[in-house]
Write a protein that holds these residues in place. Structure first.
Motif, mmCIF file in Angstrom:
data_model
loop_
_atom_site.group_PDB
_atom_site.id
_atom_site.type_symbol
_atom_site.label_atom_id
_atom_site.label_comp_id
_atom_site.label_asym_id
_atom_site.label_seq_id
_atom_site.Cartn_x
_atom_site.Cartn_y
_atom_site.Cartn_z
ATOM 1 N N GLU A 185 40.850 68.162 16.425
ATOM 2 C CA GLU A 185 41.335 69.518 16.688
ATOM 3 C C GLU A 185 41.568 69.639 18.190
ATOM 4 O O GLU A 185 40.737 69.202 18.990
ATOM 5 C CB GLU A 185 40.291 70.553 16.229
ATOM 6 C CG GLU A 185 40.089 70.580 14.737
ATOM 7 C CD GLU A 185 41.351 70.967 13.970
ATOM 8 O OE1 GLU A 185 42.151 71.783 14.483
ATOM 9 O OE2 GLU A 185 41.553 70.447 12.855
ATOM 10 N N LYS A 206 33.579 77.845 18.954
ATOM 11 C CA LYS A 206 33.812 78.950 18.020
ATOM 12 C C LYS A 206 35.210 78.836 17.416
ATOM 13 O O LYS A 206 35.396 79.011 16.211
ATOM 14 C CB LYS A 206 33.669 80.275 18.790
ATOM 15 C CG LYS A 206 33.236 81.410 17.935
ATOM 16 C CD LYS A 206 32.840 82.593 18.790
ATOM 17 C CE LYS A 206 32.854 83.851 17.930
ATOM 18 N NZ LYS A 206 32.746 85.060 18.715
ATOM 19 N N ILE A 207 36.180 78.527 18.258
ATOM 20 C CA ILE A 207 37.558 78.372 17.761
ATOM 21 C C ILE A 207 37.616 77.168 16.815
ATOM 22 O O ILE A 207 38.211 77.232 15.744
ATOM 23 C CB ILE A 207 38.549 78.237 18.945
ATOM 24 C CG1 ILE A 207 38.588 79.550 19.731
ATOM 25 C CG2 ILE A 207 39.938 77.831 18.465
ATOM 26 C CD1 ILE A 207 39.313 79.489 21.056
ATOM 27 N N TYR A 208 36.937 76.091 17.217
ATOM 28 C CA TYR A 208 36.900 74.883 16.376
ATOM 29 C C TYR A 208 36.352 75.217 14.986
ATOM 30 O O TYR A 208 36.871 74.757 13.965
ATOM 31 C CB TYR A 208 36.026 73.817 17.051
ATOM 32 C CG TYR A 208 35.727 72.622 16.174
ATOM 33 C CD1 TYR A 208 36.660 71.597 16.039
ATOM 34 C CD2 TYR A 208 34.533 72.547 15.458
ATOM 35 C CE1 TYR A 208 36.394 70.507 15.213
ATOM 36 C CE2 TYR A 208 34.269 71.461 14.635
ATOM 37 C CZ TYR A 208 35.197 70.459 14.522
ATOM 38 O OH TYR A 208 34.947 69.397 13.698
ATOM 39 N N ALA A 209 35.313 76.064 14.959
ATOM 40 C CA ALA A 209 34.667 76.390 13.676
ATOM 41 C C ALA A 209 35.599 77.140 12.730
ATOM 42 O O ALA A 209 35.372 77.158 11.521
ATOM 43 C CB ALA A 209 33.400 77.207 13.928
ATOM 44 N N THR A 210 36.643 77.762 13.274
ATOM 45 C CA THR A 210 37.585 78.497 12.408
ATOM 46 C C THR A 210 38.701 77.591 11.883
ATOM 47 O O THR A 210 39.505 78.003 11.062
ATOM 48 C CB THR A 210 38.271 79.668 13.165
ATOM 49 O OG1 THR A 210 39.115 79.093 14.190
ATOM 50 C CG2 THR A 210 37.262 80.599 13.801
ATOM 51 N N ARG A 211 38.786 76.390 12.403
ATOM 52 C CA ARG A 211 39.888 75.491 12.003
ATOM 53 C C ARG A 211 39.624 74.935 10.612
ATOM 54 O O ARG A 211 38.476 74.662 10.236
ATOM 55 C CB ARG A 211 40.031 74.330 12.993
ATOM 56 C CG ARG A 211 40.305 74.769 14.429
ATOM 57 C CD ARG A 211 41.762 74.962 14.698
ATOM 58 N NE ARG A 211 41.981 75.457 16.066
ATOM 59 C CZ ARG A 211 42.186 74.674 17.128
ATOM 60 N NH1 ARG A 211 42.216 73.361 16.983
ATOM 61 N NH2 ARG A 211 42.399 75.209 18.309
ATOM 62 N N ASP A 212 40.694 74.718 9.913
ATOM 63 C CA ASP A 212 40.609 74.218 8.546
ATOM 64 C C ASP A 212 41.043 72.755 8.585
ATOM 65 O O ASP A 212 42.224 72.463 8.737
ATOM 66 C CB ASP A 212 41.565 75.094 7.721
ATOM 67 C CG ASP A 212 41.677 74.630 6.298
ATOM 68 O OD1 ASP A 212 40.741 73.970 5.815
ATOM 69 O OD2 ASP A 212 42.710 74.939 5.676
#
Ligand code: IPE
Ligand code: MG
Length: 232
Positions: A185, A206-212
């Motif tokens: 990512e 935090k942004i990484y955690a929202t990635r699919d």
């Protein structure tokens, strides 16, 4: 770790001043990553292309390797950090090579986090050196699979990165881990490297955690739906 020069310029200081603060940001970031459970951190410290910089800056950066070692090696070794260098060591001076070897030897048994310092590194160089070493080992062309080549890459003991962070506002990979970032990512931030801290790191996580992350597959729900419609 981009943006050191601009950080210094904003303060009417020479570029090397930014690089020095960049080393401090690195040491803090290593600990912040280790505290958050990151097992491998790879940092782009000096690229194969950075030799094009003015002689004064290149020698300043080499000097910084030596002074950073004097200042921080004991501390990072005590913090459980294992240091590994990736890159073409042939072209750097014996003094710098010795410093890297000392850092690797001193920290070899640490297990809290491994920090891979890419120094005189280029992603294309890495792919070429992997091919060269595989050929030299007598690997037949028919056996040169992705798995085989991965075993010859500079960072072969580390998993491919989950997250790639570039500071300094540029939106490109600039010949970093080309082979390894195939499914990473990507996160780009305007933050200049010497300003990088826990807040920036947590923002990136935090942004990484929202990635699919699908790795070329489909979402599990979609797979179930496709499965049920097939059955129907
Ligand atoms: C990155 O910062 C550090 C190294 C390449 C050593 P820069 O030196 O590229 O900083 P900017 O991009 O000029 O601000
Ligand atoms: Mg730059």
């Amino acid at each position: 770790m981009d943006g050191n020069g601009r950080w210094a310029k904003k303060r009417f200081m020479p570029r090397i001043f930014g690089h020095k603060h960049g080393v401090d940001a690195l040491v803090h970031t290593i600990n912040a990553c280790a505290n958050r459970g990151v097992e491998h951190l790879t940092v782009f410290a000096f690229s194969s292309e950075n030799w094009k910089r003015p002689e004064e800056e290149v020698s300043g950066l080499m000097g910084l390797v030596l002074s950073a070692m004097t200042r921080y090696l004991t501390k990072i070794a005590g913090d459980g950090v294992r240091v590994r260098i990736i890159g073409d060591r042939g072209a750097v001076s014996q003094t710098v090579r010795n410093a890297w070897e000392r850092a690797e030897a001193t920290t070899a048994h640490n297990t809290r986090i491994t920090v891979w310092v890419a120094f005189n590194y280029g992603g294309r160089w890495d792919i070429v050196q992997a091919c060269q070493r595989a050929i030299a080992d007598g690997v037949p062309a028919t056996e040169l699979s992705e798995d085989t080549l991965s075993r010859y890459m500079a960072q072969r003991e580390a998993p491919d990165p989950d997250l790639f962070i570039r500071t300094g506002g540029e939106v490109r990979i600039s010949n970093f881990l080309l082979w390894q970032v195939a499914y990473s990512e990507l996160h780009f931030t305007d933050c200049l490297w010497p300003d990088f801290d826990e807040v920036e790191l947590d923002r990136a996580f935090k942004i990484y955690a929202t990635r699919d992350r699908r790795f070329g597959g489909v979402k599990p729900e979609a797979a179930v739906l496709a499965g049920s419609s097939d059955a129907a």
